[in-house]
Scaffold this motif. Sequence first.
Motif, PDB file in Angstrom:
ATOM      1  N   ALA A   9      16.723  56.651  20.186  1.00 19.51           N
ATOM      2  CA  ALA A   9      17.327  55.534  19.452  1.00 19.51           C
ATOM      3  C   ALA A   9      16.380  54.810  18.507  1.00 19.51           C
ATOM      4  CB  ALA A   9      17.930  54.535  20.440  1.00 19.51           C
ATOM      5  N   HIS A  10      15.169  55.349  18.296  1.00 15.07           N
ATOM      6  CA  HIS A  10      14.307  54.632  17.348  1.00 15.07           C
ATOM      7  C   HIS A  10      13.145  55.482  16.846  1.00 15.07           C
ATOM      8  CE1 HIS A  10      13.595  50.536  15.661  1.00 15.07           C
ATOM      9  NE2 HIS A  10      12.408  51.052  15.419  1.00 15.07           N
ATOM     10  N   GLU A  11      13.222  55.900  15.603  1.00 14.05           N
ATOM     11  CA  GLU A  11      12.095  56.572  14.957  1.00 14.05           C
ATOM     12  C   GLU A  11      12.014  56.128  13.499  1.00 14.05           C
ATOM     13  OE1 GLU A  11      12.068  60.832  15.460  1.00 14.05           O
ATOM     14  OE2 GLU A  11      12.441  60.692  17.624  1.00 14.05           O
ATOM     15  N   MET A 145      18.812  49.712  10.424  1.00 17.95           N
ATOM     16  CA  MET A 145      17.928  48.806   9.674  1.00 17.95           C
ATOM     17  C   MET A 145      17.209  47.863  10.627  1.00 17.95           C
ATOM     18  SD  MET A 145      18.894  45.880   6.851  1.00 17.95           S
ATOM     19  CE  MET A 145      19.260  46.886   5.427  1.00 17.95           C
ATOM     20  N   GLU A 146      15.882  47.905  10.602  1.00 17.34           N
ATOM     21  CA  GLU A 146      15.078  47.033  11.464  1.00 17.34           C
ATOM     22  C   GLU A 146      14.512  45.907  10.614  1.00 17.34           C
ATOM     23  OE1 GLU A 146      11.700  49.049  13.238  1.00 17.34           O
ATOM     24  OE2 GLU A 146      11.636  47.602  14.870  1.00 17.34           O
ATOM     25  N   GLY A 147      14.924  44.674  10.892  1.00 12.36           N
ATOM     26  CA  GLY A 147      14.398  43.538  10.139  1.00 12.36           C
ATOM     27  C   GLY A 147      15.431  42.830   9.286  1.00 12.36           C
ATOM     28  N   ALA A 171      15.897  41.199  13.502  1.00 17.13           N
ATOM     29  CA  ALA A 171      14.494  40.771  13.609  1.00 17.13           C
ATOM     30  C   ALA A 171      13.540  41.956  13.617  1.00 17.13           C
ATOM     31  CB  ALA A 171      14.288  39.980  14.905  1.00 17.13           C
ATOM     32  N   TRP A 172      12.297  41.702  13.177  1.00 20.08           N
ATOM     33  CA  TRP A 172      11.106  42.480  13.546  1.00 20.08           C
ATOM     34  C   TRP A 172      10.108  41.366  13.852  1.00 20.08           C
ATOM     35  CZ3 TRP A 172       6.213  43.286  10.887  1.00 20.08           C
ATOM     36  CH2 TRP A 172       5.378  44.166  11.589  1.00 20.08           C
ATOM     37  N   ALA A 173       9.448  40.863  12.824  1.00 24.01           N
ATOM     38  CA  ALA A 173       8.911  39.515  12.937  1.00 24.01           C
ATOM     39  C   ALA A 173      10.129  38.591  12.881  1.00 24.01           C
ATOM     40  CB  ALA A 173       7.961  39.233  11.784  1.00 24.01           C
ATOM     41  N   SER A 208      16.616  44.418  19.711  1.00 22.51           N
ATOM     42  CA  SER A 208      15.171  44.625  19.821  1.00 22.51           C
ATOM     43  C   SER A 208      14.436  43.696  18.867  1.00 22.51           C
ATOM     44  CB  SER A 208      14.788  46.055  19.449  1.00 22.51           C
ATOM     45  OG  SER A 208      15.596  46.980  20.104  1.00 22.51           O
ATOM     46  N   HIS A 209      13.312  43.163  19.298  1.00 21.85           N
ATOM     47  CA  HIS A 209      12.466  42.266  18.508  1.00 21.85           C
ATOM     48  C   HIS A 209      13.042  40.857  18.383  1.00 21.85           C
ATOM     49  CE1 HIS A 209       9.324  44.990  16.992  1.00 21.85           C
ATOM     50  NE2 HIS A 209      10.273  45.896  16.809  1.00 21.85           N
ATOM     51  N   MET A 210      14.287  40.620  18.783  1.00 20.78           N
ATOM     52  CA  MET A 210      14.796  39.251  18.694  1.00 20.78           C
ATOM     53  C   MET A 210      14.151  38.421  19.799  1.00 20.78           C
ATOM     54  SD  MET A 210      18.842  39.782  17.728  1.00 20.78           S
ATOM     55  CE  MET A 210      19.289  38.061  17.470  1.00 20.78           C
ATOM     56  N   SER A 229      17.615  49.017  20.843  1.00 21.55           N
ATOM     57  CA  SER A 229      17.238  50.408  20.561  1.00 21.55           C
ATOM     58  C   SER A 229      15.899  50.784  21.163  1.00 21.55           C
ATOM     59  CB  SER A 229      17.213  50.651  19.041  1.00 21.55           C
ATOM     60  OG  SER A 229      16.145  49.944  18.431  1.00 21.55           O
ATOM     61  N   HIS A 230      14.953  49.825  21.236  1.00 21.32           N
ATOM     62  CA  HIS A 230      13.621  50.157  21.752  1.00 21.32           C
ATOM     63  C   HIS A 230      12.978  48.919  22.379  1.00 21.32           C
ATOM     64  CE1 HIS A 230      12.882  48.501  17.816  1.00 21.32           C
ATOM     65  NE2 HIS A 230      11.593  48.744  17.815  1.00 21.32           N
ATOM     66  N   ALA A 231      13.010  48.854  23.705  1.00 22.24           N
ATOM     67  CA  ALA A 231      12.407  47.716  24.404  1.00 22.24           C
ATOM     68  C   ALA A 231      12.286  48.027  25.887  1.00 22.24           C
ATOM     69  CB  ALA A 231      13.254  46.463  24.214  1.00 22.24           C
ATOM     70  N   ASN A 243       6.873  37.915  23.575  1.00 18.32           N
ATOM     71  CA  ASN A 243       8.334  37.852  23.453  1.00 18.32           C
ATOM     72  C   ASN A 243       8.922  39.146  22.902  1.00 18.32           C
ATOM     73  OD1 ASN A 243       7.696  37.714  20.738  1.00 18.32           O
ATOM     74  ND2 ASN A 243       9.146  36.089  20.282  1.00 18.32           N
ATOM     75  N   ARG A 244       8.165  40.260  22.991  1.00 20.01           N
ATOM     76  CA  ARG A 244       8.672  41.532  22.453  1.00 20.01           C
ATOM     77  C   ARG A 244       9.463  42.307  23.510  1.00 20.01           C
ATOM     78  NH1 ARG A 244      10.891  45.339  21.464  1.00 20.01           N
ATOM     79  NH2 ARG A 244      10.330  47.159  20.224  1.00 20.01           N
ATOM     80  N   LEU A 245       9.028  42.227  24.772  1.00 23.56           N
ATOM     81  CA  LEU A 245       9.730  42.951  25.839  1.00 23.56           C
ATOM     82  C   LEU A 245      10.869  42.092  26.373  1.00 23.56           C
ATOM     83  CD1 LEU A 245       6.655  44.590  27.620  1.00 23.56           C
ATOM     84  CD2 LEU A 245       8.012  45.408  25.675  1.00 23.56           C
ATOM     85  N   SER A 309      12.123  55.942  21.554  1.00 22.82           N
ATOM     86  CA  SER A 309      10.680  56.219  21.659  1.00 22.82           C
ATOM     87  C   SER A 309       9.825  55.378  20.716  1.00 22.82           C
ATOM     88  CB  SER A 309      10.394  57.706  21.395  1.00 22.82           C
ATOM     89  OG  SER A 309      10.442  57.988  20.003  1.00 22.82           O
ATOM     90  N   ASP A 310      10.346  55.076  19.518  1.00 22.99           N
ATOM     91  CA  ASP A 310       9.524  54.426  18.492  1.00 22.99           C
ATOM     92  C   ASP A 310       8.302  55.278  18.136  1.00 22.99           C
ATOM     93  OD1 ASP A 310       9.080  52.476  16.608  1.00 22.99           O
ATOM     94  OD2 ASP A 310       8.300  50.977  17.996  1.00 22.99           O
ATOM     95  N   PHE A 311       8.321  56.581  18.475  1.00 27.26           N
ATOM     96  CA  PHE A 311       7.174  57.450  18.192  1.00 27.26           C
ATOM     97  C   PHE A 311       6.874  57.471  16.698  1.00 27.26           C
ATOM     98  CE2 PHE A 311       7.514  60.414  22.146  1.00 27.26           C
ATOM     99  CZ  PHE A 311       6.851  59.468  22.899  1.00 27.26           C
TER     100      PHE A 311
HETATM  101 ZN   LIG Z   1      10.223  48.030  16.323  1.00 35.21          ZN
END
Ligand SMILES: [Zn+2]
Length: 365
Positions: A9-11, A145-147, A171-173, A208-210, A229-231, A243-245, A309-311
């Motif tokens: 779910a995340h690359e 779309m991330e961000g 969100a991302w930042a 994710s990232h929120m 998607s990735h957390a 606050n990322r996890l 994975s965010d690999f």
């Molecule tokens: Zn991310």
Amino acid sequence: MQPALIVDAHEDLAYNMLVFGRDYTRSAAETRQFEAASSSTALEHNGQSVLGWPDYQRGRVAVIFSTLFVTPLRRQTGSWDTQVYADDNQAHQLYRAQLDTYHKLTDQAPDHFQFIGNRADLESVLADWNDPSRATHPVGLVPLMEGAEGVRSPAELDEWWQTGLRMIGPAWAGTRFCGGTHDPGPLTEAGRALLEGMADFGFTLDLSHMDELSARQALDMYEGPIIASHANAAVLLPGYDGNRLLPENVIKGLIARDAIIGVVPFCRFLKNGWKAGDRRDDITLQTLAAHIDHICQLAGDARHAGLGSDFDGGFGLESIPAGMDTIADLQDLAPILKEKGYHDEEVAAILGENWLRHLRTYLPK
Ligand SMILES: [Zn+2]
């Protein structure tokens, strides 16, 4: 029996293609060799690649949520990062270019990658993977779309939907929409308007990232489908105070909304205080499986855990669990989960079927 299909779910594929010139029709091993012998800045800034089409084939990675990711100027770490925006217009331009990158890739290499914008596209990719007469299979890409700062106003969501975007993480930042990683804060007025607009189309919301506060507000108000998607689960990293996890109440809120959470095989998200260069022999796929099991225990079933994975997303081979070489090794989760008592169908659900259920339910016809 064939190994289960994996959905990742995340690359950040487009970002890597545009910043580092990575060619994901190559194997991870080929990319490593190529970059070691070239003046590419990828090794220094993103580590050794763990992704590539031949690896997707070996690992039965059938579908990827392929991101549009660009960096806000205040978080740029060097001039090597060319995907940087100072304002909404620049963000819009860069995010659009990344979406176009996926359209081009899938037009030019349809045997390797196919664009998934609706259920028929998804079923076509899956039919190929389930056809025993086919030696290789196209990997389906669902853009995410991330961000979100490429959406200049909710009125523009129509354009994004028409061009194939199906998922948005505000969100991302922190963004003008909500608090994000290292930037605590609530949903803003603009964030609420964005979410109302997204729900009208049926965009999947990625939490994710929120920041926790904005994530809880979004869980309460968003009327469309939700995922993370990735957390990973913050509670499994004793001492973690970022606050990322995901805190427990957000994981429970996600489960209550029938969301799926993609766990991340990144050492820094698996062991509190781990940093690049640290030993990682005590961080393995068993550690990742503990995050999957945690989500399943909270849910009381195996329908809400998946992989994200965010690999190649800012880290490489040096920062993934010991014993792994490429994404194909995520298949090694299957025996670990079975050892924990998960049945074959539950393992298949976690590796891919949960995300497929989400896509089958929420992609447009
Ligand atoms: Zn991310």
